[in-house]
Structure formats: structure tokens, C-alpha cells
Design an enzyme around this catalytic site. Structure first.
Site, PDB file in Angstrom:
ATOM      1  N   THR A 273       0.849  -1.185   0.000  1.00  0.00           N
ATOM      2  CA  THR A 273       0.000   0.000   0.000  1.00  0.00           C
ATOM      3  C   THR A 273       0.881   1.230   0.000  1.00  0.00           C
ATOM      4  OG1 THR A 273      -1.584   1.368   1.238  1.00  0.00           O
ATOM      5  CG2 THR A 273      -0.260  -0.154   2.526  1.00  0.00           C
ATOM      6  N   ILE A 274       0.566   2.172  -0.864  1.00  0.00           N
ATOM      7  CA  ILE A 274       1.359   3.407  -0.898  1.00  0.00           C
ATOM      8  C   ILE A 274       1.049   4.286   0.309  1.00  0.00           C
ATOM      9  CG2 ILE A 274       1.469   3.343  -3.417  1.00  0.00           C
ATOM     10  CD1 ILE A 274      -0.453   5.769  -3.426  1.00  0.00           C
ATOM     11  N   ASP A 275      -0.082   4.032   0.983  1.00  0.00           N
ATOM     12  CA  ASP A 275      -0.440   4.826   2.164  1.00  0.00           C
ATOM     13  C   ASP A 275       0.439   4.496   3.372  1.00  0.00           C
ATOM     14  OD1 ASP A 275      -2.447   6.153   0.829  1.00  0.00           O
ATOM     15  OD2 ASP A 275      -4.018   4.775   1.462  1.00  0.00           O
TER      16      ASP A 275
ATOM     17  N   MET B 160      -2.160  11.709  -1.882  1.00  0.00           N
ATOM     18  CA  MET B 160      -3.025  10.650  -1.358  1.00  0.00           C
ATOM     19  C   MET B 160      -2.753  10.389   0.118  1.00  0.00           C
ATOM     20  SD  MET B 160      -3.363   7.708  -4.278  1.00  0.00           S
ATOM     21  CE  MET B 160      -4.463   7.926  -5.680  1.00  0.00           C
ATOM     22  N   GLY B 161      -3.786   9.933   0.816  1.00  0.00           N
ATOM     23  CA  GLY B 161      -3.690   9.627   2.238  1.00  0.00           C
ATOM     24  C   GLY B 161      -4.975  10.001   2.945  1.00  0.00           C
ATOM     25  N   ARG B 162      -5.898   9.041   3.037  1.00  0.00           N
ATOM     26  CA  ARG B 162      -7.194   9.326   3.655  1.00  0.00           C
ATOM     27  C   ARG B 162      -7.078   9.426   5.175  1.00  0.00           C
ATOM     28  NH1 ARG B 162     -12.608   8.811   2.256  1.00  0.00           N
ATOM     29  NH2 ARG B 162     -12.007   8.107   0.179  1.00  0.00           N
TER      30      ARG B 162
END
Length: 403
Positions: free
Chosen positions: A135-137, A179-181
Site C-alpha cells: 500500500t502506498i499509504d 493521497m492519504g485518507r
């Protein structure tokens, strides 16, 4: 480990997820006890629809070429399986005589593996289920970091390095949405593009800290007055003190994805923050970008460390299945500067949990990172990181415009 192997990919693609698949496939093919190695097309959806390919017949050479190629070669899915869905997955696995199930993915994928493993135990069916992380997160718990994150972080760092050079030449305010919720690891990577004290990003906003509009505007104004310009890195998931996403507070219309989550991508937040700065601060040259999908599978910006570790977690998954007798998730553990070890962690410890940026990685201001984070991330970015230089500006004495 024996019999048939099934490998699948889930969630967002990354620059190195194919390394994990190829690692699992080639390692599986080493064992005489393995009859066939299948790949499910488009993740768990491909399992349900019985859309699978026989990777036993793929050449090693082509597999190696695919390993070097970003994105998900088998295709992926955003399906989020519940218990009923997982029962259907198990039915297909049983019907095809699958003995080993390797699923490469993030939080949701690890939970899918957990439920499928439980269904197999209930049915007394001998199925080994291993989750391979990606995952890139970078928001999986237990593991030091997640394959896919280092390459995406490298892209973000280099992008902000380029933005900083552009912004220094033609001054203004720039806002980049990353990105990054729920986790700010990827946005924080923007700090690794800085070399000189006045380089941008001058402000970094992560979901781990509550976002206040008035404070944001004051921060931008202060940075602009100090440097004559201001670069801002923002996580798409920033929210106020009540947990309300800023994108929903500023937007007139709110969109939701297939899982009911507020749609944070698409450029809305960047446009809204740009408009806010223009209206409230009266600044004219304000620009914004949403990095979006560019972060995930950008060709030519891949960390060699990320490639190696993504391959190794795929290989270790097979080894754990071969030499162990338990299901689990492969986790990475830092052992030195810089080296890692791999362990098999119980799925219950990983599934459905989210890791956030630890406090020691976030500066007291809430708008920057600490040296501890820089030391954590730098070795993951790999070799060949570019550098930027400045002219030594020795002034020439004025003749006509003397003070």
C-alpha cells in the site's frame, strides 16, 4: 506446501506490486510438490468469476520483465468482501483444489485473507492463506513499512523538489494534494525534497492533526511574507477537529465512492484550497495540483530498495507456507541501518487496523516533520535520488539604480 497455488492482487496498483506476485510465483515453482500456480484476474472478483490464468506456463524471462513493470499485471479490484463474499471465494478455491492462497494487498485484503482462512478451518479444508503487504499509504500496522510506499514517497519527494525549483523562479503560492485518507506518511515524504532551509514545502498538513481554515490561512500568509512564496503539501484526508473532511466542508456537492466513503480525489480539495487562499488573502498567483494516480505507478521513479523488498515479501510468503503451518501476514522489521527481517504475523493482528503517523514523526507546529521521520524514510527511497543546486549570487554594484 503442495498442490495448487493461487495468487491475486487487490486495491490500488503500485510501482512494485508485480515484484511480489513474481516473487511468489517463481518461489512456488521451485517446489516439486507444487502442481500448478494460478493467477486470479482482477483480485477477488476474478476468483468469484473463476477468471484465472495458469502462471505455471509463463516463462521466467517474461515474469522478470513483468516484475520490473509498475501497476497490477493481474488486474485489481475495489471489491470489499464481507463474510458472504468470502464464503463464495472459499467455494471457488475448494472447487479448483487450491491448497495455497496468496493475496497481495492492503488493509481490506488482509481482512479478506483472514475471513477466507476462517472459512477453510470451519470446513476442515487444508488451505494455507498468506497476506502479502502492499500500500502506498503505508498504513498497515506491525510492519515497519509497506512495499509500494517507498516508490510513491520517492515520487512525491522528487515532485515537490521540482515544484520548489519552479516556484522559486516564479514566486507564488502552490498547493499540492497527496493521497492519504487516514495516514500522512505519503504527504510527509514531500519534506525529503528539501535541501536548503527556505526550500518548500513550507507547510505540510497531515490527517493526524486537525485542520483549521483560519490557522491554515495564517500559516500561508506568514510563509509568504517570510519567503515571498509558499509551497503547501496537503493530505487528501485532512479533517477538522470533529473529524469532518475539509473537502466536504468546502465543497457544495459531495460525492461518495462504491464503499460509501467521501470521494477525496479528483482535484476538488486543491481547487477549494486555492480559491480559499485567493479570496481570503487576496493573492493572485495561487496554483494547485492533485497528484492522484500519478503517485502509484509512475514509470522511472522506482526505489531499488522497494523493488527488492517487494520481491522478497512474495518469496517469504511462499517459504512461510512451505515451512510453517499457519496463516498470516508477511511483515517487515527493521534490524539496522539499513537492513530488514521478515516475519509471519497473525492475520488478526493486521486485518482491519490502520496505522497513523506516530507523534515523534510530526513537528510540534503540526505543519512539518521531524528528523526522526527523515531518518526513517531516507533509506527507503533507494539509490540515485536527484539533487538540486543554486547559483552563488554575488551582486554586481548598481550604477543607475543606486540607493
Amino acid at each position: 506446501m503442495s498442490g495448487k497455488v493461487l495468487v491475486a492482487q487487490g486495491g490500488g496498483p503500485t510501482a512494485v506490486i508485480n515484484q511480489s506476485v513474481v516473487g511468489a510465483v517463481l518461489e512456488s515453482r521451485k517446489f516439486r510438490s507444487v502442481d500448478q500456480v494460478y493467477g486470479a484476474l482482477h483480485g477477488v472478483r476474478g476468483i468469484i468469476d473463476e477468471d484465472m490464468v495458469d502462471l505455471t506456463q509463463e516463462t521466467t524471462h517474461n515474469l522478470e520483465l513483468v516484475a520490473e513493470t509498475p501497476s497490477s499485471a493481474l488486474g485489481s479490484t475495489r471489491d470489499k468482501p464481507d463474510a458472504a463474499y468470502c464464503k463464495e471465494i472459499f467455494k471457488v478455491l475448494k472447487a479448483h483444489g487450491i491448497d495455497n492462497f496468496f493475496y497481495v494487498g492492503g488493509n481490506d485484503s488482509s481482512d479478506t485473507v483472514r475471513i477466507v482462512a476462517e472459512e477453510a478451518r470451519k470446513a476442515a479444508y487444508d488451505l494455507r492463506c498468506i497476506h502479502i503487504p502492499k500500500t502506498i499509504d503505508n498504513d498497515l500496522v506491525v510492519t515497519d513499512h509497506c512495499p509500494g510506499y517507498p516508490s510513491a514517497a520517492r515520487f512525491v519527494a522528487q515532485s515537490f523538489m521540482g515544484v520548489n525549483l519552479d516556484n522559486a523562479a516564479l514566486k507564488g503560492v502552490y498547493i499540492g494534494v497527496v493521497m492519504g485518507r487516514h495516514a500522512g506518511f505519503l504527504t510527509a515524504a514531500s519534506a525529503l525534497g528539501k535541501k536548503f532551509p527556505d526550500d518548500g514545502p513550507h507547510l505540510i498538513y497531515m490527517p493526524e492533526r486537525a485542520f483549521d481554515e483560519d490557522r491554515f490561512l495564517a500559516d500561508v500568509k506568514a510563509a509568504y511574507e517570510k519567503h515571498g512564496r509558499c509551497i503547501v503539501a496537503v493530505s487528501e484526508g485532512i479533517a477538522d477537529a470533529d473529524g469532518v473532511p475539509i473537502a466536504t466542508k468546502l465543497a457544495e456537492e459531495i460525492e461518495h465512492d462504491a464503499h460509501g466513503n467521501v470521494q477525496l480525489g479528483g482535484g476538488a480539495l486543491a481547487d477549494l484550497l486555492v480559491d480559499l487562499v485567493k479570496r481570503r488573502l487576496g493573492l493572485k498567483r495561487v496554483r494547485g495540483d492533485t497528484f492522484g494516480y500519478l503517485q502509484r505507478s509512475f514509470v522511472g521513479c522506482v526505489s531499488d530498495v522497494d523493488q527488492r523488498e517487494a520481491r522478497e515479501v512474495g518469496e517469504k510468503a511462499v517459504q512461510f507456507a512451505m515451512f510453517g503451518d499457519q496463516d498470516g501476514s508477511v511483515t517487515i522489521h527493521r534490524t539496522g541501518w539499513y537492513s530488514v527481517d521478515y516475519r509471519l504475523t497473525p492475520l488478526i493482528d493486521i486485518a482491519g487496523k490502520t496505522r497513523h503517523m506516530p507523534d515523534e514523526f510530526i513537528a510540534d507546529s503540526g505543519t512539518d516533520v521531524t528528523d526522526a521521520f527523515r531518518l526513517y524514510l531516507r533509506p527507503l527511497l533507494g539509490r540515485g535520488m536527484p539533487d538540486a543546486y543554486r547559483l552563488r549570487t554575488v551582486p554586481v554594484p548598481k550604477i543607475l539604480k543606486k540607493d
